[in-house]
Design a protein around this motif. Structure first.
Motif, PDB file in Angstrom:
ATOM      1  N   SER A 152       0.980  -0.861  -0.186  1.00 54.02           N
ATOM      2  CA  SER A 152       0.294  -0.099   0.274  1.00 54.02           C
ATOM      3  C   SER A 152       1.035   1.387   0.183  1.00 54.02           C
ATOM      4  N   PHE A 153       1.727   0.789   0.470  1.00 53.96           N
ATOM      5  CA  PHE A 153       3.149   2.177   0.059  1.00 53.96           C
ATOM      6  C   PHE A 153       4.150   2.495  -0.579  1.00 53.96           C
ATOM      7  N   SER A 154       3.910   1.853  -2.021  1.00 52.60           N
ATOM      8  CA  SER A 154       4.723   0.736  -2.787  1.00 52.60           C
ATOM      9  C   SER A 154       4.263   2.242  -3.646  1.00 52.60           C
TER      10      SER A 154
ATOM     11  N   LEU B 171      -9.442 -18.817   4.700  1.00 54.11           N
ATOM     12  CA  LEU B 171      -8.714 -17.956   5.929  1.00 54.11           C
ATOM     13  C   LEU B 171      -7.702 -17.295   5.369  1.00 54.11           C
ATOM     14  N   VAL B 172      -6.555 -17.803   5.130  1.00 56.21           N
ATOM     15  CA  VAL B 172      -5.580 -16.692   4.964  1.00 56.21           C
ATOM     16  C   VAL B 172      -5.981 -15.436   4.019  1.00 56.21           C
ATOM     17  N   VAL B 173      -6.609 -15.736   3.048  1.00 55.17           N
ATOM     18  CA  VAL B 173      -6.947 -14.841   1.987  1.00 55.17           C
ATOM     19  C   VAL B 173      -7.827 -13.541   2.594  1.00 55.17           C
ATOM     20  N   TYR B 174      -8.701 -14.037   3.204  1.00 54.17           N
ATOM     21  CA  TYR B 174      -9.168 -13.094   4.038  1.00 54.17           C
ATOM     22  C   TYR B 174      -9.109 -12.633   4.913  1.00 54.17           C
ATOM     23  N   THR B 175      -8.216 -13.347   6.006  1.00 51.76           N
ATOM     24  CA  THR B 175      -7.885 -12.799   6.967  1.00 51.76           C
ATOM     25  C   THR B 175      -7.356 -11.418   7.346  1.00 51.76           C
ATOM     26  N   GLY B 176      -6.190 -12.114   5.581  1.00 56.18           N
ATOM     27  CA  GLY B 176      -5.516 -11.687   5.656  1.00 56.18           C
ATOM     28  C   GLY B 176      -5.461 -10.211   5.029  1.00 56.18           C
ATOM     29  N   ALA B 177      -6.755  -9.991   4.491  1.00 55.79           N
ATOM     30  CA  ALA B 177      -6.899  -8.311   3.806  1.00 55.79           C
ATOM     31  C   ALA B 177      -7.013  -7.797   5.415  1.00 55.79           C
ATOM     32  N   PHE B 178      -7.545  -7.817   6.454  1.00 59.20           N
ATOM     33  CA  PHE B 178      -7.699  -7.556   8.038  1.00 59.20           C
ATOM     34  C   PHE B 178      -6.491  -7.012   8.746  1.00 59.20           C
ATOM     35  N   ILE B 179      -5.592  -7.668   7.985  1.00 64.40           N
ATOM     36  CA  ILE B 179      -4.528  -7.571   8.182  1.00 64.40           C
ATOM     37  C   ILE B 179      -3.633  -7.077   8.273  1.00 64.40           C
ATOM     38  N   SER B 180      -3.500  -6.356   6.258  1.00 64.30           N
ATOM     39  CA  SER B 180      -3.529  -6.020   6.037  1.00 64.30           C
ATOM     40  C   SER B 180      -3.831  -4.410   6.199  1.00 64.30           C
ATOM     41  N   GLU B 181      -4.318  -3.886   6.724  1.00 67.07           N
ATOM     42  CA  GLU B 181      -5.104  -2.508   7.173  1.00 67.07           C
ATOM     43  C   GLU B 181      -4.539  -2.404   8.180  1.00 67.07           C
ATOM     44  N   VAL B 182      -3.954  -3.312   9.319  1.00 67.90           N
ATOM     45  CA  VAL B 182      -3.637  -3.472  10.446  1.00 67.90           C
ATOM     46  C   VAL B 182      -2.250  -3.143  10.859  1.00 67.90           C
TER      47      VAL B 182
ATOM     48  N   PRO C  45       9.905  -1.515  13.098  1.00 71.26           N
ATOM     49  CA  PRO C  45      10.145  -1.771  14.679  1.00 71.26           C
ATOM     50  C   PRO C  45       9.133  -0.242  15.422  1.00 71.26           C
ATOM     51  N   GLN C  46       8.960   0.545  14.767  1.00 74.83           N
ATOM     52  CA  GLN C  46       8.179   1.268  15.675  1.00 74.83           C
ATOM     53  C   GLN C  46       6.808   0.971  15.541  1.00 74.83           C
ATOM     54  N   ALA C  47       6.238   0.775  14.374  1.00 74.18           N
ATOM     55  CA  ALA C  47       4.926   0.272  13.774  1.00 74.18           C
ATOM     56  C   ALA C  47       4.456  -0.814  14.773  1.00 74.18           C
ATOM     57  N   LEU C  48       5.360  -1.735  15.253  1.00 77.17           N
ATOM     58  CA  LEU C  48       4.617  -2.513  15.686  1.00 77.17           C
ATOM     59  C   LEU C  48       3.716  -2.531  16.963  1.00 77.17           C
ATOM     60  N   ARG C  49       4.270  -1.201  18.478  1.00 76.30           N
ATOM     61  CA  ARG C  49       3.237  -0.944  18.954  1.00 76.30           C
ATOM     62  C   ARG C  49       2.092  -0.633  19.037  1.00 76.30           C
ATOM     63  N   VAL C  50       1.789  -0.557  17.455  1.00 73.94           N
ATOM     64  CA  VAL C  50       0.518  -0.307  17.143  1.00 73.94           C
ATOM     65  C   VAL C  50      -0.255  -1.191  16.531  1.00 73.94           C
ATOM     66  N   ILE C  51       0.544  -2.297  15.764  1.00 70.05           N
ATOM     67  CA  ILE C  51       0.451  -3.647  15.044  1.00 70.05           C
ATOM     68  C   ILE C  51      -0.449  -4.714  15.550  1.00 70.05           C
ATOM     69  N   VAL C  52       0.801  -4.633  17.113  1.00 75.39           N
ATOM     70  CA  VAL C  52       0.413  -6.137  17.690  1.00 75.39           C
ATOM     71  C   VAL C  52      -0.360  -5.969  18.301  1.00 75.39           C
ATOM     72  N   PRO C  53      -1.403  -5.240  18.852  1.00 73.70           N
ATOM     73  CA  PRO C  53      -3.080  -5.063  19.544  1.00 73.70           C
ATOM     74  C   PRO C  53      -3.800  -4.987  18.343  1.00 73.70           C
TER      75      PRO C  53
ATOM     76  N   ARG D 126      -1.143  -1.673   7.429  1.00 79.07           N
ATOM     77  CA  ARG D 126      -0.695  -0.170   7.110  1.00 79.07           C
ATOM     78  C   ARG D 126      -0.928   0.550   7.668  1.00 79.07           C
ATOM     79  N   GLY D 127      -2.279   0.557   8.789  1.00 80.74           N
ATOM     80  CA  GLY D 127      -2.089   1.471   9.843  1.00 80.74           C
ATOM     81  C   GLY D 127      -1.150   2.181  10.709  1.00 80.74           C
ATOM     82  N   GLY D 128      -0.305   1.127  11.291  1.00 79.42           N
ATOM     83  CA  GLY D 128       0.699   0.767  12.384  1.00 79.42           C
ATOM     84  C   GLY D 128       2.188   1.674  11.195  1.00 79.42           C
ATOM     85  N   ILE D 129       2.067   1.604  10.084  1.00 80.70           N
ATOM     86  CA  ILE D 129       3.227   2.231   9.678  1.00 80.70           C
ATOM     87  C   ILE D 129       2.815   3.762   9.297  1.00 80.70           C
TER      88      ILE D 129
END
Length: 330
Positions: free
Chosen positions: A111-113, A206-217, A250-258, A219-222
């Motif tokens: 998404s940041f390409s 499961l991978v395709v469906y959940t991967g879409a939501f994880i990608s937003e997590v 490393p800084q985005a993990l604080r937002v991504i992990v929850p 993206r939000g962390g970055i």
């Protein structure tokens, strides 16, 4: 002017006491409600002559499980069948978590390409997948994709991988720990590692469906990382990939992990939809057990407890990871 009031403050006006009183009242109401429901359950079961009992777990199951990592046959007891179903569920959940995390991370980074086409594909994937129910996606992958694959020599063959209607065949270590790939023997594919189409369809969905939501997590962390961090890294001569890996992530993990914790728990719960593609997970085995024994309450309690434990373990592990990330930042 009058004299100021003296003496102890009444308990109903003490802000230190009121929160505890409110919590105690709520807890009392919840306990009374649980006691009422349990009492009603016991009365109904007593009237039907079916008190809670788990002795039936020792009885022979009388059915086979088409796919299991544990040795099982119809002569083994019900508890062994439920354990085999639980292992199948954990297998799908673990593979799904790894695949969804990898896919979501790649799409989130895409998404940041700077490439407009890659960004557009990433956004299109997210918007398309998130707005289609998971059940429909599982049915699509099972009936439209995997069951439509050819068998024999017409199967889709890739280096070390064969996609056929009879399953997914992968190269792995065979006898003598020698690396061996899929081979065609008398029109039937054989390989050291074979995944059934039911398991493959479930995990893919499961991978395709959940991967879409994880990608937003991701993206939000970055996005939460200040733009000045990118600029500071660029001023030091760091490239985009190095900046992502060494500075931003490393800084985005604080937002991504929850956020990942929520998606991981959702994936574990969504795995119960395996019954739609014929995969024998815990829910499928429990449903067969319920139909044969008639022990609806006991079987449902086992299901609730199993999924609750799985979700609590995931939550505990992610909580540990969240604390680990915070310690590293300090």
């Amino acid at each position: 002017m009058g004299e100021p009031l003296s003496g102890p403050l009444p308990w109903w006006r003490d802000r230190r006491v009121l929160p505890w009183l409110v919590q105690g009242a709520v807890a009392l109401v919840v306990l009374l409600l649980i006691a009422f429901l349990l009492g009603n359950l016991v009365r109904n079961l007593s009237a039907a002559g079916m008190l809670l009992s788990y002795r039936w777990l020792q009885q022979p199951a009388g059915f086979d499980i088409s796919e299991t990592l544990l040795p099982f046959d119809a002569g083994l007891p019900y508890w062994r069948a439920l354990v085999a179903g639980l292992v199948n569920t954990l297998r799908a959940v673990l593979v799904g978590l790894v695949g969804a995390t990898a896919l979501g991370t790649v799409v989130g980074l895409a998404s940041f390409s700077p490439n407009a086409l890659l960004r557009g594909l990433a956004r299109s994937y997210v918007e398309l997948i998130r707005n289609i129910p998971l059940l429909l996606q599982l049915v699509f992958w099972y009936f439209v994709v995997f069951l439509a694959l050819p068998n024999g020599e017409a199967a889709l063959q890739l280096p070390g991988v064969v996609l056929a209607k009879s399953g997914l065949f992968l190269a792995w270590f065979g006898e003598g720990l020698r690396w061996s790939g899929p081979t065609l023997v008398d029109g039937v594919w054989r390989a050291p590692l074979r995944l059934t189409v039911e398991f493959s369809a479930l995990v893919t969905g499961l991978v395709v469906y959940t991967g879409a939501f994880i990608s937003e997590v991701v993206r939000g962390g970055i996005t939460a990382v200040p733009k000045g961090q990118w600029e500071a890294a660029a001023s030091l001569g760091l490239g985009p990939l190095v900046t992502l890996r060494r500075v931003v992530l490393p800084q985005a993990l604080r937002v991504i992990v929850p956020g990942l914790n929520t998606q991981y728990i959702s994936l574990a719960k969504n795995s119960a939809l395996a019954v739609a593609v014929g995969y024998t997970d815990l829910y499928s085995v429990a449903e067969t057990t319920l139909n044969q024994t008639g022990r609806a309450v006991e079987v449902i309690l086992i299901l609730l407890g199993a999924y609750l434990v799985i979700d609590l373990v995931i939550s505990a592990l992610m909580g540990w990871l969240n604390r680990l990330v915070r310690i590293r930042e300090r």
